[in-house]
Design a protein around this motif. Structure first.
Motif, PDB file in Angstrom:
ATOM      1  N   LEU A  56       0.849  -1.179   0.000  1.00  0.00           N
ATOM      2  CA  LEU A  56       0.000   0.000   0.000  1.00  0.00           C
ATOM      3  C   LEU A  56       0.891   1.236   0.000  1.00  0.00           C
ATOM      4  N   LEU A  57       0.724   2.102  -1.004  1.00  0.00           N
ATOM      5  CA  LEU A  57       1.516   3.321  -1.117  1.00  0.00           C
ATOM      6  C   LEU A  57       0.603   4.526  -0.935  1.00  0.00           C
ATOM      7  N   SER A  58       0.892   5.323   0.098  1.00  0.00           N
ATOM      8  CA  SER A  58       0.062   6.475   0.422  1.00  0.00           C
ATOM      9  C   SER A  58       0.830   7.755   0.107  1.00  0.00           C
ATOM     10  N   ILE A 173       3.769   2.005   2.670  1.00  0.00           N
ATOM     11  CA  ILE A 173       4.740   3.068   2.404  1.00  0.00           C
ATOM     12  C   ILE A 173       3.986   4.393   2.375  1.00  0.00           C
ATOM     13  N   SER A 174       4.435   5.337   3.186  1.00  0.00           N
ATOM     14  CA  SER A 174       3.853   6.679   3.174  1.00  0.00           C
ATOM     15  C   SER A 174       4.933   7.681   2.798  1.00  0.00           C
ATOM     16  N   GLY A 181       0.051  12.158   7.705  1.00  0.00           N
ATOM     17  CA  GLY A 181       1.182  11.518   7.040  1.00  0.00           C
ATOM     18  C   GLY A 181       1.720  10.362   7.858  1.00  0.00           C
ATOM     19  N   ILE A 182       3.022  10.228   7.879  1.00  0.00           N
ATOM     20  CA  ILE A 182       3.646   9.078   8.531  1.00  0.00           C
ATOM     21  C   ILE A 182       3.297   9.013  10.017  1.00  0.00           C
ATOM     22  N   GLY A 201       8.708   4.830   5.058  1.00  0.00           N
ATOM     23  CA  GLY A 201       8.274   6.040   4.359  1.00  0.00           C
ATOM     24  C   GLY A 201       9.399   7.012   4.114  1.00  0.00           C
ATOM     25  N   GLY A 202       9.013   8.155   3.582  1.00  0.00           N
ATOM     26  CA  GLY A 202       9.945   9.243   3.336  1.00  0.00           C
ATOM     27  C   GLY A 202       9.269  10.547   3.696  1.00  0.00           C
ATOM     28  N   THR A 203      10.039  11.508   4.188  1.00  0.00           N
ATOM     29  CA  THR A 203       9.461  12.762   4.620  1.00  0.00           C
ATOM     30  C   THR A 203      10.439  13.908   4.418  1.00  0.00           C
ATOM     31  N   THR A 204       9.970  15.118   4.671  1.00  0.00           N
ATOM     32  CA  THR A 204      10.795  16.309   4.501  1.00  0.00           C
ATOM     33  C   THR A 204      11.813  16.429   5.628  1.00  0.00           C
TER      34      THR A 204
END
Length: 288
Positions: A56-58, A173-174, A181-182, A201-204
């Protein structure tokens, strides 16, 4: 000389910064990266899954964060395509649905045309409700998602067979630019079912430090800012080089952005050091 430097017109500094950023961009200068342990751990979460795993990709971000999050999103999707995983896209942000379409067009349609919509991937689109969407996904996904983004009944989509809750996915994956978000995925999903939901996930850059305390129990992997994206691209290019050299640039977006950032940071450090030298030199001159 000391007096001239102290009274230097600030426009010269602006010009130096312009050159520091512009020259590496014009030179197309991708820097090699040495991936950290956390990025390798994130990479392995996808790479170790058996082919055909459901992910699942968000897409929880908007175009204002594209510089940091766009390369991550592309890298995650390309990695899933290489591993032949089944991908289900959703969005907790309104613009996320268009960003999903962009990612599918740039990566899947262009480089993996053999993948079939509905069988290998599907776009379920955006649903309002923020963390409320996550709560529903924990109990009955089909209660909220009755169709995909194109209006096709979810019962007729092969990739959704056997998927009733978020716990039926092998990985979540977010890609997150803020709220929701995550953090919300951690609080309402992986923390509630720690042994059943695996989350990466990945974030700023500004959000990453707030998420590190959740690693590794509630959050098994995290890419922080453009640096994390560049390291992930490095791992991806080493293990799965593009079929055509002209495609390499598309998969080096973060690596190419590290050059201007590095030179700009070095310039800033140099100016800070120079400013301190001038300050102490001026004090010494006054004493003498």
């Amino acid at each position: 000389m000391l007096q001239k430097l102290q009274n230097l017109d600030r426009r010269w500094i602006f010009l130096l910064m312009l050159l520091a950023v512009g020259c590496p961009m014009l030179a197309d200068w991708p820097l090699p990266e040495k991936p950290t342990g956390l990025v390798r751990q994130t990479f392995e979460m996808i790479d170790r899954l058996p082919a055909g795993s459901k992910i699942l990709l968000s897409w929880d971000w908007d175009p204002s964060a594209e510089g940091e999050l766009g390369p991550m999103a592309n890298a995650f999707v390309r990695h899933c395509c290489e591993k032949k995983h089944k991908m289900v896209f959703i969005a907790l942000w309104p613009v996320g649905q268009q960003l999903i379409d962009d990612t599918i067009r740039q990566i899947i349609h262009t480089d993996y045309p053999q993948l079939v919509y509905g069988r290998d991937y599907v776009n379920l689109g955006f649903k309002p409700g923020n963390e409320g969407v996550i709560k529903v996904l924990l109990t009955d996904l089909r209660q909220l998602y009755t169709t995909d983004a194109l209006g096709t009944n979810i019962e007729k989509i092969p990739v959704m067979r056997g998927v009733n809750t978020v716990r039926d996915f092998d990985l979540v994956i977010s890609v997150s630019g803020g709220y929701p978000g995550i953090k919300e995925w951690v609080q309402y999903a992986s923390a509630a079912y720690p042994n059943q939901i695996r989350l990466i996930g990945g974030t700023t850059g500004v959000s990453a430090p707030l998420l590190y305390p959740y690693i590794p129990d509630q959050l098994q992997g995290l890419l922080g800012a453009i640096k994390g994206a560049a390291e992930y691209e490095q791992l991806l290019l080493e293990k799965y080089p593009p079929l055509h050299n002209e495609d390499r640039g598309k998969y080096q977006l973060a690596l190419r952005r590290m050059g201007p950032q590095l030179v700009a940071h070095l310039l800033m450090i140099g100016l800070i050091v120079l400013g301190n030298i001038l300050y102490f030199a001026a004090r010494r001159a006054q004493r003498t």
